[in-house]
Design a protein around this motif. Structure first.
Motif, PDB file in Angstrom:
ATOM      1  N   PHE A 105       3.397  12.636  -6.902  1.00  0.00           N
ATOM      2  CA  PHE A 105       3.568  13.070  -5.525  1.00  0.00           C
ATOM      3  C   PHE A 105       4.750  12.356  -4.895  1.00  0.00           C
ATOM      4  CE2 PHE A 105       0.773   9.460  -4.496  1.00  0.00           C
ATOM      5  CZ  PHE A 105       1.239   9.029  -3.261  1.00  0.00           C
ATOM      6  N   ASN A 106       5.482  13.140  -4.140  1.00  0.00           N
ATOM      7  CA  ASN A 106       6.517  12.622  -3.264  1.00  0.00           C
ATOM      8  C   ASN A 106       5.949  12.650  -1.850  1.00  0.00           C
ATOM      9  OD1 ASN A 106       8.154  12.775  -5.551  1.00  0.00           O
ATOM     10  ND2 ASN A 106       9.186  14.644  -4.866  1.00  0.00           N
ATOM     11  N   LEU A 107       6.268  11.665  -1.065  1.00  0.00           N
ATOM     12  CA  LEU A 107       5.875  11.676   0.332  1.00  0.00           C
ATOM     13  C   LEU A 107       7.087  11.304   1.160  1.00  0.00           C
ATOM     14  CD1 LEU A 107       2.598  10.344   1.895  1.00  0.00           C
ATOM     15  CD2 LEU A 107       4.784  10.102   3.065  1.00  0.00           C
ATOM     16  N   ALA A 108       7.443  12.176   2.095  1.00  0.00           N
ATOM     17  CA  ALA A 108       8.567  11.925   2.987  1.00  0.00           C
ATOM     18  C   ALA A 108       8.052  11.866   4.416  1.00  0.00           C
ATOM     19  CB  ALA A 108       9.627  13.025   2.851  1.00  0.00           C
ATOM     20  N   ALA A 109       8.574  10.934   5.204  1.00  0.00           N
ATOM     21  CA  ALA A 109       8.092  10.766   6.572  1.00  0.00           C
ATOM     22  C   ALA A 109       9.209  10.258   7.474  1.00  0.00           C
ATOM     23  CB  ALA A 109       6.905   9.797   6.610  1.00  0.00           C
ATOM     24  N   ARG A 110       9.170  10.723   8.705  1.00  0.00           N
ATOM     25  CA  ARG A 110      10.084  10.205   9.727  1.00  0.00           C
ATOM     26  C   ARG A 110       9.516   8.897  10.254  1.00  0.00           C
ATOM     27  NH1 ARG A 110      11.619  14.620  14.107  1.00  0.00           N
ATOM     28  NH2 ARG A 110      13.115  12.957  14.579  1.00  0.00           N
ATOM     29  N   LEU A 111      10.368   7.858  10.309  1.00  0.00           N
ATOM     30  CA  LEU A 111       9.936   6.538  10.753  1.00  0.00           C
ATOM     31  C   LEU A 111      10.916   6.005  11.795  1.00  0.00           C
ATOM     32  CD1 LEU A 111       9.080   4.907   7.297  1.00  0.00           C
ATOM     33  CD2 LEU A 111       7.500   6.057   8.866  1.00  0.00           C
ATOM     34  N   ASP A 112      10.384   5.242  12.746  1.00  0.00           N
ATOM     35  CA  ASP A 112      11.241   4.657  13.774  1.00  0.00           C
ATOM     36  C   ASP A 112      12.139   3.565  13.206  1.00  0.00           C
ATOM     37  OD1 ASP A 112      10.182   6.306  15.736  1.00  0.00           O
ATOM     38  OD2 ASP A 112       8.583   4.887  16.244  1.00  0.00           O
ATOM     39  N   SER A 113      11.634   2.859  12.185  1.00  0.00           N
ATOM     40  CA  SER A 113      12.425   1.798  11.563  1.00  0.00           C
ATOM     41  C   SER A 113      12.068   1.733  10.090  1.00  0.00           C
ATOM     42  CB  SER A 113      12.162   0.446  12.235  1.00  0.00           C
ATOM     43  OG  SER A 113      10.792   0.111  12.149  1.00  0.00           O
ATOM     44  N   PRO A 114      13.005   1.323   9.249  1.00  0.00           N
ATOM     45  CA  PRO A 114      12.743   1.310   7.803  1.00  0.00           C
ATOM     46  C   PRO A 114      11.808   0.181   7.414  1.00  0.00           C
ATOM     47  CG  PRO A 114      14.913   0.406   8.265  1.00  0.00           C
ATOM     48  CD  PRO A 114      14.394   0.936   9.563  1.00  0.00           C
ATOM     49  N   PRO A 115      10.816   0.455   6.556  1.00  0.00           N
ATOM     50  CA  PRO A 115       9.975  -0.625   6.042  1.00  0.00           C
ATOM     51  C   PRO A 115      10.722  -1.407   4.971  1.00  0.00           C
ATOM     52  CG  PRO A 115       9.335   1.455   5.046  1.00  0.00           C
ATOM     53  CD  PRO A 115      10.410   1.768   6.055  1.00  0.00           C
ATOM     54  N   GLU A 116      10.241  -2.592   4.687  1.00  0.00           N
ATOM     55  CA  GLU A 116      10.825  -3.379   3.606  1.00  0.00           C
ATOM     56  C   GLU A 116      10.474  -2.715   2.279  1.00  0.00           C
ATOM     57  OE1 GLU A 116      13.103  -6.524   2.160  1.00  0.00           O
ATOM     58  OE2 GLU A 116      12.682  -6.000   4.254  1.00  0.00           O
ATOM     59  N   PRO A 117      11.479  -2.366   1.454  1.00  0.00           N
ATOM     60  CA  PRO A 117      11.188  -1.686   0.179  1.00  0.00           C
ATOM     61  C   PRO A 117      10.269  -2.533  -0.701  1.00  0.00           C
ATOM     62  CG  PRO A 117      13.529  -1.589   0.690  1.00  0.00           C
ATOM     63  CD  PRO A 117      12.916  -2.538   1.674  1.00  0.00           C
ATOM     64  N   PRO A 118       9.307  -1.903  -1.406  1.00  0.00           N
ATOM     65  CA  PRO A 118       9.106  -0.459  -1.518  1.00  0.00           C
ATOM     66  C   PRO A 118       8.215   0.152  -0.444  1.00  0.00           C
ATOM     67  CG  PRO A 118       7.621  -1.562  -3.008  1.00  0.00           C
ATOM     68  CD  PRO A 118       8.420  -2.643  -2.337  1.00  0.00           C
ATOM     69  N   GLY A 119       7.813  -0.604   0.552  1.00  0.00           N
ATOM     70  CA  GLY A 119       7.100  -0.035   1.691  1.00  0.00           C
ATOM     71  C   GLY A 119       5.744   0.555   1.362  1.00  0.00           C
ATOM     72  N   ARG A 120       5.001  -0.096   0.481  1.00  0.00           N
ATOM     73  CA  ARG A 120       3.726   0.489   0.068  1.00  0.00           C
ATOM     74  C   ARG A 120       2.722   0.557   1.227  1.00  0.00           C
ATOM     75  NH1 ARG A 120       1.670   1.508  -5.170  1.00  0.00           N
ATOM     76  NH2 ARG A 120      -0.573   1.945  -5.104  1.00  0.00           N
ATOM     77  N   ALA A 121       2.749  -0.424   2.146  1.00  0.00           N
ATOM     78  CA  ALA A 121       1.844  -0.369   3.292  1.00  0.00           C
ATOM     79  C   ALA A 121       2.160   0.824   4.176  1.00  0.00           C
ATOM     80  CB  ALA A 121       1.935  -1.670   4.092  1.00  0.00           C
ATOM     81  N   ALA A 122       3.451   1.092   4.384  1.00  0.00           N
ATOM     82  CA  ALA A 122       3.845   2.263   5.170  1.00  0.00           C
ATOM     83  C   ALA A 122       3.466   3.550   4.440  1.00  0.00           C
ATOM     84  CB  ALA A 122       5.347   2.239   5.443  1.00  0.00           C
ATOM     85  N   LEU A 123       3.597   3.544   3.120  1.00  0.00           N
ATOM     86  CA  LEU A 123       3.185   4.701   2.326  1.00  0.00           C
ATOM     87  C   LEU A 123       1.693   4.952   2.500  1.00  0.00           C
ATOM     88  CD1 LEU A 123       3.480   6.895   0.156  1.00  0.00           C
ATOM     89  CD2 LEU A 123       3.372   5.080  -1.576  1.00  0.00           C
ATOM     90  N   ARG A 124       0.893   3.900   2.477  1.00  0.00           N
ATOM     91  CA  ARG A 124      -0.553   4.038   2.663  1.00  0.00           C
ATOM     92  C   ARG A 124      -0.865   4.685   4.018  1.00  0.00           C
ATOM     93  NH1 ARG A 124      -5.173   4.636   0.314  1.00  0.00           N
ATOM     94  NH2 ARG A 124      -4.493   3.109  -1.246  1.00  0.00           N
ATOM     95  N   ARG A 125      -0.216   4.204   5.072  1.00  0.00           N
ATOM     96  CA  ARG A 125      -0.472   4.771   6.404  1.00  0.00           C
ATOM     97  C   ARG A 125      -0.123   6.247   6.443  1.00  0.00           C
ATOM     98  NH1 ARG A 125       1.791  -0.243   7.881  1.00  0.00           N
ATOM     99  NH2 ARG A 125       3.846   0.716   8.260  1.00  0.00           N
ATOM    100  N   GLN A 126       1.007   6.612   5.838  1.00  0.00           N
ATOM    101  CA  GLN A 126       1.428   8.007   5.864  1.00  0.00           C
ATOM    102  C   GLN A 126       0.511   8.881   5.019  1.00  0.00           C
ATOM    103  OE1 GLN A 126       3.739   9.232   7.846  1.00  0.00           O
ATOM    104  NE2 GLN A 126       4.197   7.195   8.661  1.00  0.00           N
ATOM    105  N   ALA A 127       0.084   8.388   3.858  1.00  0.00           N
ATOM    106  CA  ALA A 127      -0.827   9.156   2.999  1.00  0.00           C
ATOM    107  C   ALA A 127      -2.144   9.419   3.712  1.00  0.00           C
ATOM    108  CB  ALA A 127      -1.058   8.421   1.686  1.00  0.00           C
ATOM    109  N   GLU A 128      -2.656   8.416   4.414  1.00  0.00           N
ATOM    110  CA  GLU A 128      -3.917   8.594   5.130  1.00  0.00           C
ATOM    111  C   GLU A 128      -3.756   9.526   6.319  1.00  0.00           C
ATOM    112  OE1 GLU A 128      -5.205   4.626   5.969  1.00  0.00           O
ATOM    113  OE2 GLU A 128      -5.977   4.304   3.934  1.00  0.00           O
TER     114      GLU A 128
END
Length: 373
Positions: free
Chosen positions: A214-237
């Motif tokens: 799966f690819n997940l793309a999201a608009r964010l106000d600021s970039p997370p620190e790569p690889p941004g897994r916590a931000a990925l979790r929030r977006q997936a949920e």
């Protein structure tokens, strides 16, 4: 132009476009030098869809069967709202292969097998490129210098060739970020290619053999620190459906990147040409970036083989003339698709979902993609 066995061609970038072009040039009796800035090949990257134009290139290079062995041939393309509600589904003709879903690393490996390894210099980048009447002088970052008849910049969105040799281009940084994970999983995602629309986000899911990607793309106000897994979790949920479970099913580090696009007023000089993302990176929402790159290689090789002029610039000009309209159309449509897909307003998303669910627009869109109109 007439090729001779001693024609010196430098391809900067060993990605999809560069390797495809090398495959075509090999058939014309030309042995290009390919330089790639990374010291070793990576397995990271997006899952991509290859439509008919891209499949044509693989077929001509004799690589279609090898690619199919690493890919999925979906029978349908579905779109779901956040949470999983099915909005629309388009079937693909069972008698035709119009679409393959494949991980970029797998497609790259197929193309790489078609190119002699001794043509490729890894961990090398051009430090200085000087064009003159009779050729191009290149100084590499290891201090060595060489002469070439012409150069092809196939070095992607961050192209060194474009930066050094062209000044009429623009690279746009998007506020959208993308993750990609491909792992062996038994999650029930069906056999369709699925796009799931969340608030300001999209998940793309496909099964390829034992793996689910799966690819997940999201608009964010600021970039997370790569690889941004916590931000990925929030977006997936926030998107829901199967995405949280897919994320739970692997501890692999996701591929993570920022989405960018590139526009160039000109793709060539007298002895230097740009192809693929170096010339025209498009938003991945289009699903056409890989197909565009492969077609660039095909058309440029055709023009180099058939031009009656001894000047590379004539072949380059014909290549650009043939490819410009198709690329512009895809870039324009990608901007429209991104605006529709990454809606954040609840009311606008409800309106969009209703239109998709109760009209034939999605089916018409998929058929157009399949025909590459």
């Amino acid at each position: 132009m007439t090729h001779h066995p001693n024609t010196d061609v430098l391809i900067v970038g060993g990605g999809l476009a560069g390797l495809s072009l090398a495959g075509y040039l090999q058939r014309q009796g030309v042995e290009p030098t390919i330089i790639e800035r990374v010291p070793e090949w990576r397995d990271a990257g997006y899952g991509i869809g290859l439509w008919e134009d891209g499949l044509t290139v693989l077929d001509e290079l004799g690589l279609l069967d090898a690619a199919r062995g690493r890919a999925a041939d979906p029978r349908g393309f579905a779109v779901r709202a956040g949470g999983g509600e099915l909005l629309a589904r388009a079937s693909l003709p069972p008698a035709q292969i119009l679409l393959l879903v494949i991980h970029r690393a797998d497609l790259h490996a197929v193309l790489r097998e078609n190119v002699p390894s001794d043509w490729i210099r890894m961990g090398t980048a051009p430090e200085d490129i000087t064009e003159h009447a009779d050729g191009v002088t290149v100084t590499f970052d290891d201090g060595t210098t060489d002469e070439f008849d012409f150069i092809i910049g196939a070095d992607g969105v961050h192209s060194a060739v474009r930066s050094q040799c062209f000044d009429d281009w623009r690279k746009r940084e998007s506020d959208t970020y993308v993750w990609s994970l491909w792992a062996e999983q038994d999650a029930d995602v069906g056999q369709d290619m699925v796009s799931v629309w969340g608030p300001g986000s999209e998940g793309f899911v496909a099964r390829v053999g034992d793996r689910v990607g799966f690819n997940l793309a999201a608009r964010l106000d600021s970039p997370p620190e790569p690889p941004g897994r916590a931000a990925l979790r929030r977006q997936a949920e926030a998107i829901g459906w199967q995405l949280p479970a897919l994320l739970d099913g692997t501890d692999d580090e996701p591929f993570f990147d920022r989405i960018r696009d590139v526009t160039c007023e000109h793709w060539h000089t007298d002895r230097i040409a740009l192809i693929g993302d170096a010339a025209h990176a498009v938003h991945p929402i289009s699903g056409m970036g890989a197909s565009l790159a492969l077609q660039d290689a095909r058309v440029l090789a055709q023009e180099l083989a058939t031009s009656r002029s001894d000047r590379p610039s004539d072949a380059f000009a014909n290549f650009e003339s043939r490819r410009r309209a198709a690329v512009t159309r895809v870039q324009r449509m990608a901007r429209v698709e991104a605006a529709i897909t990454f809606l954040e307003s609840d009311s606008l998303r409800r309106l969009r979902n209703s239109i998709v669910k109760h009209t034939p627009l999605f089916d018409m869109f998929i058929k157009r993609q399949a025909r590459n109109d």
